[in-house]
Structure formats: structure tokens, C-alpha cells
Design a protein around this motif. Structure first.
Motif, PDB file in Angstrom:
ATOM      1  N   UNK A 144      32.556  35.900  44.164  1.00  9.37           N
ATOM      2  CA  UNK A 144      33.596  36.336  45.095  1.00  9.37           C
ATOM      3  C   UNK A 144      34.325  35.158  45.715  1.00  9.37           C
ATOM      4  N   UNK A 145      33.579  34.128  46.072  1.00  7.76           N
ATOM      5  CA  UNK A 145      34.191  32.936  46.649  1.00  7.76           C
ATOM      6  C   UNK A 145      35.102  32.250  45.638  1.00  7.76           C
ATOM      7  N   UNK A 146      34.679  32.162  44.390  1.00 10.87           N
ATOM      8  CA  UNK A 146      35.492  31.514  43.353  1.00 10.87           C
ATOM      9  C   UNK A 146      36.774  32.304  43.105  1.00 10.87           C
ATOM     10  N   UNK A 147      36.664  33.639  43.036  1.00 13.10           N
ATOM     11  CA  UNK A 147      37.862  34.473  42.857  1.00 13.10           C
ATOM     12  C   UNK A 147      38.813  34.296  44.023  1.00 13.10           C
ATOM     13  N   UNK A 148      38.279  34.248  45.229  1.00 11.52           N
ATOM     14  CA  UNK A 148      39.111  34.072  46.422  1.00 11.52           C
ATOM     15  C   UNK A 148      39.803  32.708  46.391  1.00 11.52           C
ATOM     16  N   UNK A 162      42.689  32.712  43.825  1.00 10.33           N
ATOM     17  CA  UNK A 162      43.853  33.458  44.305  1.00 10.33           C
ATOM     18  C   UNK A 162      44.521  32.723  45.481  1.00 10.33           C
ATOM     19  N   UNK A 163      43.769  32.001  46.266  1.00  8.98           N
ATOM     20  CA  UNK A 163      44.307  31.273  47.408  1.00  8.98           C
ATOM     21  C   UNK A 163      45.095  30.046  46.959  1.00  8.98           C
ATOM     22  N   UNK A 164      44.639  29.389  45.901  1.00  9.65           N
ATOM     23  CA  UNK A 164      45.291  28.168  45.428  1.00  9.65           C
ATOM     24  C   UNK A 164      46.548  28.448  44.601  1.00  9.65           C
ATOM     25  N   UNK A 165      46.747  29.655  44.161  1.00  7.32           N
ATOM     26  CA  UNK A 165      47.959  29.971  43.369  1.00  7.32           C
ATOM     27  C   UNK A 165      49.161  30.026  44.191  1.00  7.32           C
TER      28      UNK A 165
END
Length: 106
Positions: A96-100, A103-106
Motif C-alpha cells: 500500500x505504501x509503495x502504491x501510494x 501515485x504521489x510521485x506522478x
């Protein structure tokens, strides 16, 4: 599971240099009660078991079953599979942290 209470009581009492009289006085029980506990003729009630473990400075597991704290299966070294079996839920948190982060860095 072997209950080794009478043997453990005798061993721990001697290790602490206590007599049966000493234990009886500290627990407010008759000396022959302590003698019956050590001979295996009877066992103390739960309240006296807890008092004995505090008096002898040991865990209830050690007093009743003979298991020392460091022999407990959860206290030893664990390999990768033990870690994965115990903490599998962390994979969801990490994913979940990696997915977040993606998506945050895009």
C-alpha cells in the motif's frame, strides 16, 4: 506436555537456599503442604502458584512445566519463513505504501 511442578519446586527452592519452612512461612501455609507439593501428592491453588513464582523469581511456565524463558519457541532466532508466517500482514502495508508513493510521485 509434562507437568514437572514438584521437581521444579524442589530444584528452584534449593537454588534459592530456601527451606520448606521458609516457603511455608512466606506463603502462610503449613510446612507439610509444601512437603506434599514437592512429593507430588498435591498441588497448590492458583494464588499460591503465582506467589511461588514471585518468591522463586521464575515464570509460571518454568515452575509448572520446566520451560525457561529463553526456551520459549517465540523467543529464539527466526528464519525468513518464520518471519513471513508471523508478519505476513506487513506485505499489505508495504504494498500500500509503495502504491501510494508511486501515485504521489506522478
Amino acid at each position: 506436555m509434562n507437568i514437572l511442578f514438584s521437581e521444579q519446586l524442589n530444584k528452584l527452592r534449593i537454588a534459592k537456599n530456601l527451606s520448606q519452612d521458609d516457603i511455608a512461612q512466606k506463603l502462610f501455609v503449613p510446612r507439610d503442604a509444601v512437603n506434599r507439593w514437592e512429593s507430588g501428592e498435591s498441588t497448590p491453588d492458583l494464588d499460591n502458584l503465582v506467589k511461588l513464582s514471585k518468591l522463586l523469581n521464575c515464570s509460571l511456565d518454568e515452575l509448572v512445566l520446566g520451560n525457561k524463558e529463553d526456551e520459549h519457541p517465540y523467543y529464539g532466532k527466526m528464519n525468513f519463513w518464520d518471519f513471513a508466517a508471523r508478519y505476513w500482514w506487513l506485505l499489505f502495508a508495504i504494498a500500500g505504501f509503495i502504491v501510494w508513493m508511486i501515485s504521489y510521485l506522478r
